[in-house]
Design a protein around this motif. Structure first.
Motif, mmCIF file in Angstrom:
data_model
loop_
_atom_site.group_PDB
_atom_site.id
_atom_site.type_symbol
_atom_site.label_atom_id
_atom_site.label_comp_id
_atom_site.label_asym_id
_atom_site.label_seq_id
_atom_site.Cartn_x
_atom_site.Cartn_y
_atom_site.Cartn_z
ATOM 1 N N TRP A 1 0.906 -1.581 -0.315
ATOM 2 C CA TRP A 1 -0.184 -0.007 -0.084
ATOM 3 C C TRP A 1 1.015 0.954 0.186
ATOM 4 N N ALA A 2 2.383 1.472 0.629
ATOM 5 C CA ALA A 2 2.340 2.113 0.890
ATOM 6 C C ALA A 2 3.156 2.602 -0.957
ATOM 7 N N GLY A 3 4.064 1.539 -1.943
ATOM 8 C CA GLY A 3 3.857 1.741 -2.674
ATOM 9 C C GLY A 3 3.173 2.335 -3.546
ATOM 10 N N GLU A 4 2.211 2.035 -3.713
ATOM 11 C CA GLU A 4 0.773 2.185 -4.452
ATOM 12 C C GLU A 4 0.232 4.548 -3.760
ATOM 13 N N ALA A 5 0.176 4.190 -2.272
ATOM 14 C CA ALA A 5 0.194 5.801 -2.407
ATOM 15 C C ALA A 5 1.185 6.512 -3.236
ATOM 16 N N GLU A 6 2.796 6.009 -2.489
ATOM 17 C CA GLU A 6 3.951 6.715 -3.480
ATOM 18 C C GLU A 6 3.529 6.856 -5.010
ATOM 19 N N MET A 7 3.389 6.183 -5.649
ATOM 20 C CA MET A 7 2.405 6.750 -6.535
ATOM 21 C C MET A 7 1.899 7.757 -6.806
ATOM 22 N N ALA A 8 1.143 8.051 -5.462
ATOM 23 C CA ALA A 8 -0.944 8.691 -6.107
ATOM 24 C C ALA A 8 0.444 10.385 -5.707
ATOM 25 N N PHE A 9 1.900 10.519 -5.196
ATOM 26 C CA PHE A 9 2.390 11.707 -5.354
ATOM 27 C C PHE A 9 3.249 12.109 -7.057
ATOM 28 N N SER A 10 2.236 10.772 -8.094
ATOM 29 C CA SER A 10 3.951 10.826 -9.406
ATOM 30 C C SER A 10 3.431 12.282 -10.321
ATOM 31 N N GLY A 11 1.863 12.685 -9.827
ATOM 32 C CA GLY A 11 1.185 13.590 -11.028
ATOM 33 C C GLY A 11 0.508 14.747 -10.516
ATOM 34 N N HIS A 12 0.187 15.361 -11.460
ATOM 35 C CA HIS A 12 -0.792 16.806 -10.774
ATOM 36 C C HIS A 12 -2.043 16.498 -10.549
ATOM 37 N N PRO A 13 -3.035 16.998 -10.787
ATOM 38 C CA PRO A 13 -2.763 17.289 -8.988
ATOM 39 C C PRO A 13 -2.211 15.498 -8.402
ATOM 40 N N ILE A 14 -2.457 15.788 -7.327
ATOM 41 C CA ILE A 14 -1.637 14.374 -6.514
ATOM 42 C C ILE A 14 -3.672 13.387 -6.301
ATOM 43 N N THR A 15 -3.291 12.397 -6.419
ATOM 44 C CA THR A 15 -4.398 11.311 -6.727
ATOM 45 C C THR A 15 -4.729 10.603 -5.320
ATOM 46 N N CYS A 16 -4.169 11.450 -4.048
ATOM 47 C CA CYS A 16 -4.163 11.166 -3.022
ATOM 48 C C CYS A 16 -5.179 11.565 -1.723
ATOM 49 N N PHE A 17 -5.997 11.558 -0.657
ATOM 50 C CA PHE A 17 -6.198 12.827 -0.055
ATOM 51 C C PHE A 17 -6.203 11.832 1.735
ATOM 52 N N VAL A 18 -5.761 12.623 2.512
ATOM 53 C CA VAL A 18 -5.417 11.968 3.773
ATOM 54 C C VAL A 18 -6.087 13.100 4.529
ATOM 55 N N ALA A 19 -6.619 12.624 5.941
ATOM 56 C CA ALA A 19 -7.310 12.867 7.175
ATOM 57 C C ALA A 19 -5.772 13.090 7.913
ATOM 58 N N MET A 20 -6.442 13.787 8.380
ATOM 59 C CA MET A 20 -5.463 14.429 9.995
ATOM 60 C C MET A 20 -6.423 14.820 11.417
ATOM 61 N N ASP A 21 -5.506 15.383 12.615
ATOM 62 C CA ASP A 21 -6.841 15.322 13.455
ATOM 63 C C ASP A 21 -6.038 16.957 13.512
ATOM 64 N N GLY A 22 -6.797 16.834 15.337
ATOM 65 C CA GLY A 22 -6.457 18.257 14.876
ATOM 66 C C GLY A 22 -5.513 19.223 15.017
ATOM 67 N N SER A 23 -4.095 17.985 15.794
ATOM 68 C CA SER A 23 -2.817 18.637 15.909
ATOM 69 C C SER A 23 -1.869 18.281 14.631
ATOM 70 N N SER A 24 -3.424 18.030 13.307
ATOM 71 C CA SER A 24 -2.227 17.771 12.266
ATOM 72 C C SER A 24 -1.269 16.486 11.825
ATOM 73 N N ARG A 25 -1.304 15.380 12.923
ATOM 74 C CA ARG A 25 -0.958 14.109 13.052
ATOM 75 C C ARG A 25 -2.400 13.388 11.803
#
Length: 159
Positions: free
Chosen positions: A51-75
């Motif tokens: 899954w990390a390899g797939e997540a890395e691939m998401a950063f290879s284009g523009h726009p990045i094809t990934c979304f992230v969720a962060m808590d209130g402390s930006s973790r």
């Protein structure tokens, strides 16, 4: 377990799930390029190297094809990718164990599906989901007949 198909032109609105996540102290956004290593390391630590390899691939284009969720402390607490191993496919996606059951995964999924629709896709494929009932209930996903094992059949293994 086979693939599922989602009609992107009949999606529930993402706004409500994003509001719920926000009300619980979480925010969903597209990560920035300099956050690539943070995201991929987190994914590897929580979900493994494939899954990390797939997540890395998401950063290879523009726009990045990934979304992230962060808590209130930006973790980082969750992620969802699309268009990584195969075009038009959603996933991988996951939420850290102690943050599950709070609607974060649904918010990430819907944000990703809406981004795919905005990019011109009419349908998305969820490959080998393992959570068919959830996807059927939340986005009306339907099984793709004869898709087991689907395109994931050829996989490398270490000796």
């Amino acid at each position: 377990m086979g693939d599922l198909l989602v009609k992107l032109y009949e999606l529930p609105e993402a706004a409500e799930s994003l509001r719920r996540a926000s009300a619980s102290g979480y925010r969903i956004s597209r990560p920035l390029a300099p956050e690539k290593r943070l995201v991929t390391e987190w994914v590897e630590n929580h979900f493994g190297s494939r899954w990390a390899g797939e997540a890395e691939m998401a950063f290879s284009g523009h726009p990045i094809t990934c979304f992230v969720a962060m808590d209130g402390s930006s973790r980082l607490v969750g992620f969802a990718c699309y268009d990584v191993t195969f075009r038009g496919f959603f996933g991988p996606a996951g939420v850290g164990e102690k943050h599950r059951g709070k609607g974060i995964g649904t918010a990430l999924m819907l944000r990703s599906f809406h981004a795919m629709a905005e990019s011109g896709y009419a349908y998305a494929v969820i490959g080998q989901s393992g959570a068919d009932a959830y996807f059927k209930r939340t986005v009306g996903a339907i099984p793709v007949e004869g898709s087991d094992p689907g395109p994931y059949r050829a996989r490398l293994e270490l000796e």
